[in-house]
Design an enzyme around this catalytic site. Structure first.
Site, PDB file in Angstrom:
ATOM      1  N   GLY A   1      42.876  42.307  40.016  1.00  0.00           N
ATOM      2  CA  GLY A   1      41.626  42.147  40.777  1.00  0.00           C
ATOM      3  C   GLY A   1      41.404  43.211  41.829  1.00  0.00           C
ATOM      4  O   GLY A   1      40.601  43.048  42.745  1.00  0.00           O
TER       5      GLY A   1
ATOM      6  N   LEU B   1      38.726  43.392  56.039  1.00  0.00           N
ATOM      7  CA  LEU B   1      39.004  44.068  57.315  1.00  0.00           C
ATOM      8  C   LEU B   1      37.738  44.188  58.165  1.00  0.00           C
ATOM      9  O   LEU B   1      36.677  44.522  57.636  1.00  0.00           O
ATOM     10  CB  LEU B   1      39.559  45.477  57.067  1.00  0.00           C
TER      11      LEU B   1
ATOM     12  N   VAL C   1      33.090  47.526  52.838  1.00  0.00           N
ATOM     13  CA  VAL C   1      34.113  48.520  53.180  1.00  0.00           C
ATOM     14  C   VAL C   1      35.367  47.772  53.626  1.00  0.00           C
ATOM     15  O   VAL C   1      35.327  46.997  54.572  1.00  0.00           O
ATOM     16  CB  VAL C   1      33.633  49.443  54.335  1.00  0.00           C
TER      17      VAL C   1
ATOM     18  N   GLU D   1      36.817  47.324  40.633  1.00  0.00           N
ATOM     19  CA  GLU D   1      35.503  46.805  40.262  1.00  0.00           C
ATOM     20  C   GLU D   1      35.606  46.394  38.784  1.00  0.00           C
ATOM     21  O   GLU D   1      36.513  46.847  38.079  1.00  0.00           O
ATOM     22  CB  GLU D   1      34.453  47.921  40.374  1.00  0.00           C
TER      23      GLU D   1
ATOM     24  N   LYS E   1      27.941  46.559  47.029  1.00  0.00           N
ATOM     25  CA  LYS E   1      27.642  47.749  47.836  1.00  0.00           C
ATOM     26  C   LYS E   1      26.349  48.450  47.437  1.00  0.00           C
ATOM     27  O   LYS E   1      25.905  49.362  48.110  1.00  0.00           O
ATOM     28  CB  LYS E   1      28.772  48.776  47.648  1.00  0.00           C
TER      29      LYS E   1
ATOM     30  N   GLU F   1      30.033  43.089  55.543  1.00  0.00           N
ATOM     31  CA  GLU F   1      31.351  43.535  56.004  1.00  0.00           C
ATOM     32  C   GLU F   1      32.275  43.913  54.852  1.00  0.00           C
ATOM     33  O   GLU F   1      33.008  44.889  54.921  1.00  0.00           O
ATOM     34  CB  GLU F   1      31.984  42.415  56.859  1.00  0.00           C
TER      35      GLU F   1
ATOM     36  N   LYS G   1      31.356  53.891  50.187  1.00  0.00           N
ATOM     37  CA  LYS G   1      31.883  53.287  51.421  1.00  0.00           C
ATOM     38  C   LYS G   1      31.736  54.226  52.620  1.00  0.00           C
ATOM     39  O   LYS G   1      31.321  53.805  53.696  1.00  0.00           O
ATOM     40  CB  LYS G   1      33.349  52.904  51.229  1.00  0.00           C
TER      41      LYS G   1
ATOM     42  N   THR H   1      28.346  39.555  43.424  1.00  0.00           N
ATOM     43  CA  THR H   1      28.334  40.243  42.137  1.00  0.00           C
ATOM     44  C   THR H   1      28.410  41.740  42.426  1.00  0.00           C
ATOM     45  O   THR H   1      28.432  42.161  43.575  1.00  0.00           O
ATOM     46  CB  THR H   1      27.007  40.007  41.385  1.00  0.00           C
TER      47      THR H   1
ATOM     48  N   ASP I   1      33.012  54.763  44.288  1.00  0.00           N
ATOM     49  CA  ASP I   1      33.125  53.607  45.165  1.00  0.00           C
ATOM     50  C   ASP I   1      33.492  54.038  46.592  1.00  0.00           C
ATOM     51  O   ASP I   1      32.928  53.560  47.570  1.00  0.00           O
ATOM     52  CB  ASP I   1      34.184  52.660  44.579  1.00  0.00           C
TER      53      ASP I   1
END
Ligand code: ADP
Ligand code: ASP
Ligand code: MG
Length: 815
Positions: A664, A613, A609, A667, A579, A606, A682, A555, A678
């Site tokens: 998508g 990746l 960020v 956020e 985050k 993971e 990060k 979420t 955002d």
């Protein structure tokens, strides 16, 4: 001759009894047999309950008695032809009337003596053996009935009478020598005193009846027919992966049964062991299964650890004090006191300092033991040589059993490290010098988890089970579940990971299935689930107490991020793409990291960020191997990248943002991306993971959004404001385009400072050709000085984010 014993479930109803008769018919074809039966499943419990109620003048006892009566009459009606029913029903009713008189006696006198209780309990087996015997006669089997009370003679003790072996042997031998019938059926569990009073052999005692007969007549084999296919590596009701043990020694079987493997009543083994009569445990409901063979010397390669069992309701009593050191007699007085109270000791440990002695006994006896021991040591307690007896209750003993363990090093190390890894607190340890058994006392609430974890370690080909609890099953969550479903078999085969989803939740409902949710049907089940609640979700996970539990947050919810610490403290791993927690105050981030370490619960994020990746993992590996990060330069917003890669003078900023959201890439609240927050979060997380202490407010954020757009507080106003300021956005585009530059939203960390903002990127810069929603990170470190370490690829999107979460789950699996 063979002796066959059928347990309660095997004779629980007409259908099961028919299966039993088939087995008896087959077994008696070439060999005489004695058949010992238990009461119809659960009857003994009902009889004891009824007696208890009658003795406290609770009228409800009559209803229970009626239920007992109905059950037995129903079996007769189901199995005996109508023409032959009447005499059998009337004999059964006579028995039941007598039973009723006993209950009425208890009711009137408000009294229940052990002797009466034994008589009442005996009716379960008396009724079942009589009815089954009649069924066999109706089916024309060459059979006869013998009341075990005429053969087995024992002391007068309801709980577990001591058998007079000599007399019992003599009685059995002379009876069976003279018996002409192919089949003799007898009630298990019951015996008589020398005076002819009824007594019983203890709960589960029908096994013992069969063993006594087998030993007396030198049977070729003792067969215990039950509801499972043998003695399992652990109780199959608690450990689903447990498997039957094909061969096991008497000693091992005895040890396992003493430590709770109820499939065989512990005293059963003793009588047949001396005569070396094999015991075969078989499944009435699956007779083709091999079952377990118990002998003196099992054949074939024997595993070091044969099985794991456990006993519940244990109390630990500790006698401790400096006055004990070097002074003999303390243990003698302790054991004598308990002996006088007839208290059975299950486990003993004593530290070599002789400073304390610790014993494990049944919970029920803990308070009387404490009173007696405090009295015995009253003088030493007053003079402060020892402390008053310390009692800890609600514990369980978990035991590894195997005769071969003595030839293997490191087993206890493995056992205890496995328990430690699963945060199971060990209260006491005992290991006999013969090394047939290594036991640990643990909290009862951890027993199931401990059993399963140990079973996994010692029996399951190193297959590890991960138990997932997923909150947030929107776009990303749905893809995540689909990926797990698709990879399930591969992970079992290749990585030996068995991933199960036990609980799921969205903002409306939540749904749990302890054996794992069918991932083909989760949507229907979730729709039918209970009302969602963060608290209850957490409480349920805690009470299930499954090993390797992982809470997964998919979420962007502030409240969800607040519960991570509770999970970690309960040894539940947390995997999150949210985050908020890692970008909150440094103290909070730091606490989560610390708690994660302390409670052995991985905390992985993971996907915070660069979606899937491997940015954070790479960074962690650099730091762990001693590298130091000096500078980070990155394009970290898949959404902003998508927006500025698609925005031009041929479309509108509004439409491009709307499209990014639809696909998508943003956020749920697109302003979080567009405002740069955002990205700031990060780079903050990367800086913190690099070892720097930093707060979000310290990051310089040069927003390209007009003040008014930044001030909107809902998506509708936000989008309206984008349209209003279209000219402003076109101007930004034009400025860059005039210089042949592209617009990239860049995050930089250097010299302990971080900033984020829109930059003009010329054609020769590594960021220039960043396509679609790709992210790129450049790490400049001690080792990567001139040429930075680069990680580049899709940095947003449902599929890659889901796979990033998946990768974290696999990391937990390898932990
Ligand atoms: P019966 O009524 O046939 O005597 P029990 O209920 O006394 O059967 O014993 C069988 C039960 O023992 C099984 O259903 C299982 O739940 C339990 N059990 C506990 N530990 C073990 C084990 N290690 N192997 C097999 N069964 C076990
Ligand atoms: N019926 C008795 C009990 O339930 C004995 C047995 O089943 O072995 O304990
Ligand atoms: Mg039993």
């Amino acid at each position: 001759m063979y002796v066959l014993k059928f347990g309660g479930t095997s004779v629980a109803n007409a259908q099961n009894i028919s299966l039993v008769i088939d087995i008896i018919t087959k077994a008696s074809q070439n060999e005489k047999i004695a058949v010992v039966v238990s009461a119809f499943g659960n009857t003994t419990n009902m009889l004891l309950k009824t007696a208890e109620l009658a003795a406290i003048k609770d009228e409800y006892f009559r209803e229970l008695l009626q239920e007992i009566e109905n059950r037995h009459i129903q079996v007769i009606k189901d199995l005996i032809p109508v023409t032959e029913q009447s005499s059998i029903i009337s004999h059964t009713k006579r028995l039941l009337n007598y039973l009723e008189t006993l209950f009425e006696g208890c009711f009137l006198l408000r009294e229940l003596t052990p002797k009466t209780l034994a008589t009442i309990a005996s009716f379960g087996e008396l009724l079942s053996s009589y009815i089954i015997s009649e069924v066999m006669l109706v089916r024309k089997l060459d059979s006869t009935y013998k009341d075990s009370r005429e053969l087995i003679i024992a002391s007068e003790s309801y709980e577990n009478a001591q058998v007079d072996m000599k007399l019992t042997h003599k009685n059995c031998q002379s009876y069976f020598e003279n018996n002409q019938k192919q089949i003799v059926i007898l009630p298990g569990f019951i015996a008589a005193t020398e005076n002819g009073e009824t007594t019983t052999l203890g709960r589960g005692g029908s096994d013992y009846t069969a063993a006594l007969i087998a030993a007396a007549v030198n049977a070729k084999e003792l067969q215990i027919w039950t509801d499972v296919s043998g003695m399992y590596t652990a109780n199959p009701r608690i450990v689903k992966q447990a498997t039957p043990i094909p061969q096991i020694s008497y000693q091992e079987a005895m040890e396992l049964s003493h430590f709770g493997a109820k499939v065989i009543y512990p005293p059963t083994i003793q009588p047949v062991l001396h005569k070396e009569i094999p015991i075969l445990i078989k499944n009435t409901f699956d007779p083709e299964q091999e079952g377990t063979r118990i002998t003196k010397n099992p054949n074939g390669k024997q595993q070091a650890v044969k099985g794991i069992s456990y006993i519940e309701n244990i109390s630990l009593l500790t006698l401790e004090g400096s006055g004990m050191i070097g002074i003999p007699g303390f243990s003698k007085r302790l054991f004598e006191t308990l002996l006088a109270q007839k208290i059975n000791i299950v486990l003993i440990t004593q530290a070599s300092s002789e400073h304390s002695i610790c014993i494990g006994i049944n919970d029920k006896e803990a308070s009387s033991a404490k009173i007696a021991l405090d009295e015995t040591f009253a003088y030493e307690i007053i003079s402060k040589k020892v402390d008053p007896i310390l009692v800890e209750q609600q514990l369980s003993i978990i035991a590894l059993v195997g005769e071969n363990m003595k030839n293997h090093q490191g087993l206890s190390g493995k056992m205890f490290s496995m328990l430690g890894k699963n945060n199971v607190n060990i209260r006491a340890i005992a290991q006999g010098a013969s090394e047939k058994n290594i036991s640990a006392v643990i909290n009862s609430e951890d027993a199931k988890k401990a059993l399963n974890a140990l079973h996994e370690e010692f029996f399951e080909e190193k297959r590890k089970q991960l138990n997932l609890f997923v909150t947030g099953v929107g776009n990303v969550g749905e893809r995540f579940l689909a990926q797990i479903k698709q990879q399930h078999e591969y992970l079992i085969k290749q990585l030996k990971l068995n991933i199960r989803v036990i609980g799921i939740s969205n903002s409306r409902t939540m749904y749990f299935e302890e054996e794992g949710i069918d991932l083909g049907k989760w949507k229907d089940n979730l729709a039918k689930g209970s009302k969602a609640s963060l608290e209850e979700f957490h409480e349920t996970i805690k009470s299930l107490n499954l090993r390797n539990s992982i809470f997964i947050d998919i979420t962007a919810d502030h409240n969800v991020s607040k519960v991570y610490e509770h999970y970690l403290r309960n040894n539940i791993a947390v995997v999150t793409c949210n985050k908020i927690a890692c970008a909150s105050e440094y103290d909070n981030y730091q606490t989560l990291k610390r708690v994660s370490q302390k409670y052995n619960a991985p905390f992985l994020f993971e996907t915070n960020v660069g979606a899937g990746l491997p940015i954070i993992d790479t960074l962690k590996n650099l730091i762990a191997s001693g590298d130091r990060v000096h500078k980070i330069q990155a394009v970290l917003s898949g959404s902003l990248n998508f927006v500025f890669n698609n925005f031009s003078n041929e479309n509108t900023f509004h439409d491009v943002v709307a499209q990014a959201q639809k696909e998508g890439y943003t956020e749920p609240d697109p302003k979080i991306d567009l405002s740069g927050i955002d990205v700031a979060r990060k780079i903050l997380i990367l800086a913190r993971e690099s070892g720097y202490v930093m707060e979000l407010e310290e990051i310089e954020n040069d927003s390209f959004l007009p003040e008014k757009t930044l001030a909107t507080d809902n998506n509708e106003d936000f989008y309206a404001s984008l349209t209003e300021y279209e000219a402003h956005f076109q101007e930004i585009y034009k400025k860059a385009n005039d210089k042949n530059c592209r617009l990239k939203y860049v995050a930089t960390f250097e010299d302990g400072k971080a900033k984020v903002g829109l930059q003009h990127i010329p054609a020769d810069h590594p960021f220039y050709n960043l396509e679609g929603s790709d992210n790129i990170v450049l790490f400049f470190t001690d080792r990567y000085v001139m040429q930075p370490l680069q990680i580049k690829g899709a940095g947003a999107g449902t599929e890659v984010t889901a796979s990033g979460i998946f990768a974290d789950v696999i990391r937990v699996g390898k932990f």
